[in-house]
Motif scaffolding. Structure first.
Motif, PDB file in Angstrom:
ATOM      1  N   ALA A  24       0.483 -14.537   6.498  1.00  0.00           N
ATOM      2  CA  ALA A  24       1.810 -15.071   6.797  1.00  0.00           C
ATOM      3  C   ALA A  24       2.182 -14.792   8.250  1.00  0.00           C
ATOM      4  N   CYS A  25       1.912 -13.569   8.696  1.00  0.00           N
ATOM      5  CA  CYS A  25       2.235 -13.197  10.074  1.00  0.00           C
ATOM      6  C   CYS A  25       1.620 -11.839  10.375  1.00  0.00           C
ATOM      7  N   LEU A  26       1.656 -11.470  11.625  1.00  0.00           N
ATOM      8  CA  LEU A  26       1.284 -10.135  12.062  1.00  0.00           C
ATOM      9  C   LEU A  26       2.562  -9.313  12.072  1.00  0.00           C
ATOM     10  N   ARG A  27       2.463  -8.085  11.624  1.00  0.00           N
ATOM     11  CA  ARG A  27       3.670  -7.267  11.645  1.00  0.00           C
ATOM     12  C   ARG A  27       3.309  -5.798  11.765  1.00  0.00           C
ATOM     13  N   PRO A  28       3.915  -5.125  12.717  1.00  0.00           N
ATOM     14  CA  PRO A  28       3.624  -3.699  12.844  1.00  0.00           C
ATOM     15  C   PRO A  28       4.371  -2.896  11.790  1.00  0.00           C
ATOM     16  N   GLY A  29       3.771  -1.817  11.399  1.00  0.00           N
ATOM     17  CA  GLY A  29       4.473  -0.862  10.560  1.00  0.00           C
ATOM     18  C   GLY A  29       5.237   0.093  11.452  1.00  0.00           C
ATOM     19  N   LEU A  30       5.977   0.991  10.879  1.00  0.00           N
ATOM     20  CA  LEU A  30       6.753   1.953  11.643  1.00  0.00           C
ATOM     21  C   LEU A  30       5.841   2.804  12.527  1.00  0.00           C
ATOM     22  N   ARG A  31       4.667   3.183  11.991  1.00  0.00           N
ATOM     23  CA  ARG A  31       3.717   3.984  12.760  1.00  0.00           C
ATOM     24  C   ARG A  31       3.302   3.256  14.036  1.00  0.00           C
ATOM     25  N   GLY A  32       3.070   1.955  13.949  1.00  0.00           N
ATOM     26  CA  GLY A  32       2.666   1.184  15.117  1.00  0.00           C
ATOM     27  C   GLY A  32       3.757   1.120  16.169  1.00  0.00           C
ATOM     28  N   LEU A  33       4.993   0.984  15.731  1.00  0.00           N
ATOM     29  CA  LEU A  33       6.109   0.948  16.680  1.00  0.00           C
ATOM     30  C   LEU A  33       6.263   2.288  17.390  1.00  0.00           C
ATOM     31  N   LEU A  62     -10.315  -1.283  16.183  1.00  0.00           N
ATOM     32  CA  LEU A  62      -9.279  -2.322  16.206  1.00  0.00           C
ATOM     33  C   LEU A  62      -8.496  -2.223  14.911  1.00  0.00           C
ATOM     34  N   ARG A  63      -7.195  -2.003  15.021  1.00  0.00           N
ATOM     35  CA  ARG A  63      -6.330  -1.973  13.849  1.00  0.00           C
ATOM     36  C   ARG A  63      -5.465  -3.221  13.857  1.00  0.00           C
ATOM     37  N   VAL A  64      -5.380  -3.868  12.699  1.00  0.00           N
ATOM     38  CA  VAL A  64      -4.608  -5.097  12.557  1.00  0.00           C
ATOM     39  C   VAL A  64      -3.638  -4.923  11.392  1.00  0.00           C
ATOM     40  N   ASP A  65      -2.348  -5.141  11.636  1.00  0.00           N
ATOM     41  CA  ASP A  65      -1.337  -5.086  10.586  1.00  0.00           C
ATOM     42  C   ASP A  65      -0.903  -6.509  10.261  1.00  0.00           C
ATOM     43  N   VAL A  66      -1.041  -6.902   8.992  1.00  0.00           N
ATOM     44  CA  VAL A  66      -0.711  -8.267   8.591  1.00  0.00           C
ATOM     45  C   VAL A  66       0.208  -8.278   7.375  1.00  0.00           C
ATOM     46  N   VAL A  67       0.911  -9.389   7.251  1.00  0.00           N
ATOM     47  CA  VAL A  67       1.687  -9.699   6.048  1.00  0.00           C
ATOM     48  C   VAL A  67       0.952 -10.839   5.362  1.00  0.00           C
ATOM     49  N   VAL A  68       0.713 -10.683   4.058  1.00  0.00           N
ATOM     50  CA  VAL A  68      -0.064 -11.646   3.286  1.00  0.00           C
ATOM     51  C   VAL A  68       0.870 -12.488   2.422  1.00  0.00           C
ATOM     52  N   ARG A  69       0.533 -13.752   2.276  1.00  0.00           N
ATOM     53  CA  ARG A  69       1.287 -14.639   1.388  1.00  0.00           C
ATOM     54  C   ARG A  69       1.011 -14.257  -0.062  1.00  0.00           C
ATOM     55  N   PRO A  93     -17.807  -5.177  12.431  1.00  0.00           N
ATOM     56  CA  PRO A  93     -16.784  -5.206  11.372  1.00  0.00           C
ATOM     57  C   PRO A  93     -16.308  -3.816  10.950  1.00  0.00           C
ATOM     58  N   GLU A  94     -17.214  -2.828  10.988  1.00  0.00           N
ATOM     59  CA  GLU A  94     -16.806  -1.484  10.576  1.00  0.00           C
ATOM     60  C   GLU A  94     -15.836  -0.830  11.562  1.00  0.00           C
ATOM     61  N   ALA A  95     -15.660  -1.405  12.743  1.00  0.00           N
ATOM     62  CA  ALA A  95     -14.695  -0.881  13.722  1.00  0.00           C
ATOM     63  C   ALA A  95     -13.287  -1.419  13.473  1.00  0.00           C
ATOM     64  N   VAL A  96     -13.153  -2.382  12.557  1.00  0.00           N
ATOM     65  CA  VAL A  96     -11.857  -3.031  12.316  1.00  0.00           C
ATOM     66  C   VAL A  96     -11.225  -2.466  11.048  1.00  0.00           C
ATOM     67  N   ARG A  97      -9.974  -2.059  11.171  1.00  0.00           N
ATOM     68  CA  ARG A  97      -9.193  -1.591  10.019  1.00  0.00           C
ATOM     69  C   ARG A  97      -8.016  -2.535   9.853  1.00  0.00           C
ATOM     70  N   VAL A  98      -7.851  -3.049   8.654  1.00  0.00           N
ATOM     71  CA  VAL A  98      -6.769  -3.983   8.361  1.00  0.00           C
ATOM     72  C   VAL A  98      -5.775  -3.306   7.433  1.00  0.00           C
ATOM     73  N   ASN A  99      -4.501  -3.322   7.822  1.00  0.00           N
ATOM     74  CA  ASN A  99      -3.424  -2.791   6.990  1.00  0.00           C
ATOM     75  C   ASN A  99      -2.566  -3.963   6.537  1.00  0.00           C
ATOM     76  N   VAL A 100      -2.385  -4.095   5.231  1.00  0.00           N
ATOM     77  CA  VAL A 100      -1.458  -5.092   4.702  1.00  0.00           C
ATOM     78  C   VAL A 100      -0.104  -4.399   4.636  1.00  0.00           C
ATOM     79  N   THR A 101       0.813  -4.809   5.513  1.00  0.00           N
ATOM     80  CA  THR A 101       2.104  -4.143   5.611  1.00  0.00           C
ATOM     81  C   THR A 101       3.175  -4.818   4.771  1.00  0.00           C
ATOM     82  N   GLY A 102       2.844  -5.949   4.179  1.00  0.00           N
ATOM     83  CA  GLY A 102       3.815  -6.624   3.326  1.00  0.00           C
ATOM     84  C   GLY A 102       3.220  -7.841   2.660  1.00  0.00           C
TER      85      GLY A 102
END
Length: 104
Positions: A24-33, A62-69, A93-102
């Motif tokens: 849906a979009c990229l979105r930082p969590g509180l930790r990222g801010l 590489l850390r990526v924070d995303v919101v999923v539909r 790929p093992e260097a990438v961490r994906v966080n679903v923040t919403g």
């Protein structure tokens, strides 16, 4: 790594991630801010992306924070985001961490 070179990579990774079905979009969590306010000089904070640079300008993490539909499976979408981000950043790929923040 200077911000001049990091900004294009951040945009490239963001574009690749946003093209993944189910994102849906990229979105930082509180930790990222909070991290963006006092970041390590070896990292490049982008609101929902955090790139860690190694020697020679390579991406080591590489850390990526995303919101999923809601109609998409979060785990499957996160795996696709990981692959897209790794390809865009020329990182393993093992260097990438994906966080679903919403989920929306």
């Amino acid at each position: 790594m200077t911000d001049r070179r990091a900004q294009p990579l951040t945009q490239t990774v963001a574009d690749a991630v946003l093209a993944v079905p189910g994102v849906a979009c990229l979105r930082p969590g509180l930790r990222g801010l909070l991290r963006a306010s006092g970041h390590d000089p070896r990292t490049t904070p982008g609101s929902a992306l955090l790139i860690t640079w190694g020697p020679g300008g390579t991406v080591t993490a590489l850390r990526v924070d995303v919101v999923v539909r809601a109609q998409h499976q979060a785990a499957r979408t996160a795996r696709a985001v990981r692959a897209a981000a790794a390809a865009a950043a020329s990182a393993p790929p093992e260097a990438v961490r994906v966080n679903v923040t919403g989920i929306v």
